[in-house]
Write a protein that holds these residues in place. Structure first.
Motif, PDB file in Angstrom:
ATOM      1  N   ALA A   1       0.948  -1.116  -0.032  1.00 12.57           N
ATOM      2  CA  ALA A   1       0.077  -0.074   0.316  1.00 12.57           C
ATOM      3  C   ALA A   1       0.833   1.315  -0.056  1.00 12.57           C
ATOM      4  CB  ALA A   1      -1.012   0.084   1.291  1.00 12.57           C
ATOM      5  N   GLY A   2       0.459   2.232  -1.064  1.00 12.46           N
ATOM      6  CA  GLY A   2       1.624   3.449  -1.122  1.00 12.46           C
ATOM      7  C   GLY A   2       2.385   3.382  -2.169  1.00 12.46           C
ATOM      8  N   SER A   3       2.511   2.018  -2.815  1.00 17.23           N
ATOM      9  CA  SER A   3       3.524   1.807  -3.988  1.00 17.23           C
ATOM     10  C   SER A   3       3.016   2.968  -5.217  1.00 17.23           C
ATOM     11  CB  SER A   3       3.705   0.422  -4.319  1.00 17.23           C
ATOM     12  OG  SER A   3       4.461  -0.240  -3.214  1.00 17.23           O
ATOM     13  N   GLN A   4       3.567   3.129  -5.997  1.00 17.62           N
ATOM     14  CA  GLN A   4       3.205   3.837  -7.299  1.00 17.62           C
ATOM     15  C   GLN A   4       3.426   2.952  -8.583  1.00 17.62           C
ATOM     16  OE1 GLN A   4       2.573   7.327  -7.191  1.00 17.62           O
ATOM     17  NE2 GLN A   4       1.848   6.730  -9.204  1.00 17.62           N
ATOM     18  N   LEU A   5       2.217   3.150  -9.288  1.00 16.72           N
ATOM     19  CA  LEU A   5       2.121   2.327 -10.418  1.00 16.72           C
ATOM     20  C   LEU A   5       2.872   3.224 -11.607  1.00 16.72           C
ATOM     21  CD1 LEU A   5       1.048  -0.058 -11.995  1.00 16.72           C
ATOM     22  CD2 LEU A   5      -1.119   1.470 -12.228  1.00 16.72           C
ATOM     23  N   GLU A   6       3.595   2.620 -12.189  1.00 18.91           N
ATOM     24  CA  GLU A   6       4.068   3.425 -13.596  1.00 18.91           C
ATOM     25  C   GLU A   6       3.742   2.420 -14.794  1.00 18.91           C
ATOM     26  OE1 GLU A   6       8.372   4.607 -15.406  1.00 18.91           O
ATOM     27  OE2 GLU A   6       8.135   4.419 -13.246  1.00 18.91           O
ATOM     28  N   ILE A   7       3.067   3.004 -15.651  1.00 15.66           N
ATOM     29  CA  ILE A   7       2.632   2.516 -16.852  1.00 15.66           C
ATOM     30  C   ILE A   7       3.553   2.963 -18.044  1.00 15.66           C
ATOM     31  CG2 ILE A   7       0.745   1.909 -18.400  1.00 15.66           C
ATOM     32  CD1 ILE A   7      -1.330   2.430 -16.225  1.00 15.66           C
ATOM     33  N   THR A   8       4.075   1.903 -18.715  1.00 20.78           N
ATOM     34  CA  THR A   8       4.797   2.284 -19.708  1.00 20.78           C
ATOM     35  C   THR A   8       4.502   1.689 -21.119  1.00 20.78           C
ATOM     36  OG1 THR A   8       6.641   0.773 -19.260  1.00 20.78           O
ATOM     37  CG2 THR A   8       6.910   3.126 -18.161  1.00 20.78           C
ATOM     38  N   GLY A   9       4.912   1.913 -22.227  1.00 21.97           N
ATOM     39  CA  GLY A   9       4.604   0.950 -23.270  1.00 21.97           C
ATOM     40  C   GLY A   9       5.133  -0.402 -23.317  1.00 21.97           C
ATOM     41  N   GLY A  10       4.649  -1.159 -22.345  1.00 27.63           N
ATOM     42  CA  GLY A  10       4.804  -2.700 -22.456  1.00 27.63           C
ATOM     43  C   GLY A  10       4.627  -3.444 -23.441  1.00 27.63           C
ATOM     44  N   ASN A  11       4.588  -4.777 -22.997  1.00 24.80           N
ATOM     45  CA  ASN A  11       4.277  -5.899 -24.148  1.00 24.80           C
ATOM     46  C   ASN A  11       2.907  -6.473 -23.803  1.00 24.80           C
ATOM     47  OD1 ASN A  11       7.003  -5.481 -25.300  1.00 24.80           O
ATOM     48  ND2 ASN A  11       7.609  -7.037 -23.787  1.00 24.80           N
ATOM     49  N   ALA A  12       1.739  -5.625 -24.179  1.00 28.83           N
ATOM     50  CA  ALA A  12       0.503  -6.094 -23.828  1.00 28.83           C
ATOM     51  C   ALA A  12       0.176  -7.286 -24.887  1.00 28.83           C
ATOM     52  CB  ALA A  12      -0.550  -4.926 -24.219  1.00 28.83           C
ATOM     53  N   LYS A  13      -0.492  -8.298 -24.624  1.00 29.26           N
ATOM     54  CA  LYS A  13      -0.787  -9.748 -25.320  1.00 29.26           C
ATOM     55  C   LYS A  13      -2.197  -9.738 -25.255  1.00 29.26           C
ATOM     56  CE  LYS A  13       2.438 -11.793 -23.033  1.00 29.26           C
ATOM     57  NZ  LYS A  13       2.905 -13.408 -22.681  1.00 29.26           N
TER      58      LYS A  13
END
Length: 88
Positions: A74-86
């Motif tokens: 709890a409290g961690s930060q999510l970072e969304i980058t251009g990953g490998n969506a399948k």
């Protein structure tokens, strides 16, 4: 523990997950609209039920134990980058 998981977008509403027909245990991480982890639930196959009554923008499903291994709490930060969506 692998690093594969699924990220759901939730449109800033309360989230509810039920493990119907799911055969592996999971960690469920709920994030607000700024990407801060609100809550983590450990879910068991077929019987687990979980909800987050706060408004959620994202929910991340990972193999059970992945949060501990990766240091997500709890409290961690999510970072969304251009990953490998399948598509599966």
């Amino acid at each position: 523990i692998g690093s594969d998981g699924m990220l759901f977008t939730m449109d800033n509403e309360p989230a509810f997950f039920h493990m119907k027909n799911t055969t592996i245990p999971l960690d469920i991480v709920y994030f607000d609209s700024s990407g801060v982890a609100l809550k983590i639930d450990e879910m068991e196959p077929t019987t687990g039920k979980s909800n987050c009554i706060e408004l959620c923008a994202y929910v991340l499903e990972l193999p059970k134990g992945a949060c501990t291994k990766l240091g997500i709490n709890a409290g961690s930060q999510l970072e969304i980058t251009g990953g490998n969506a399948k598509d599966e």
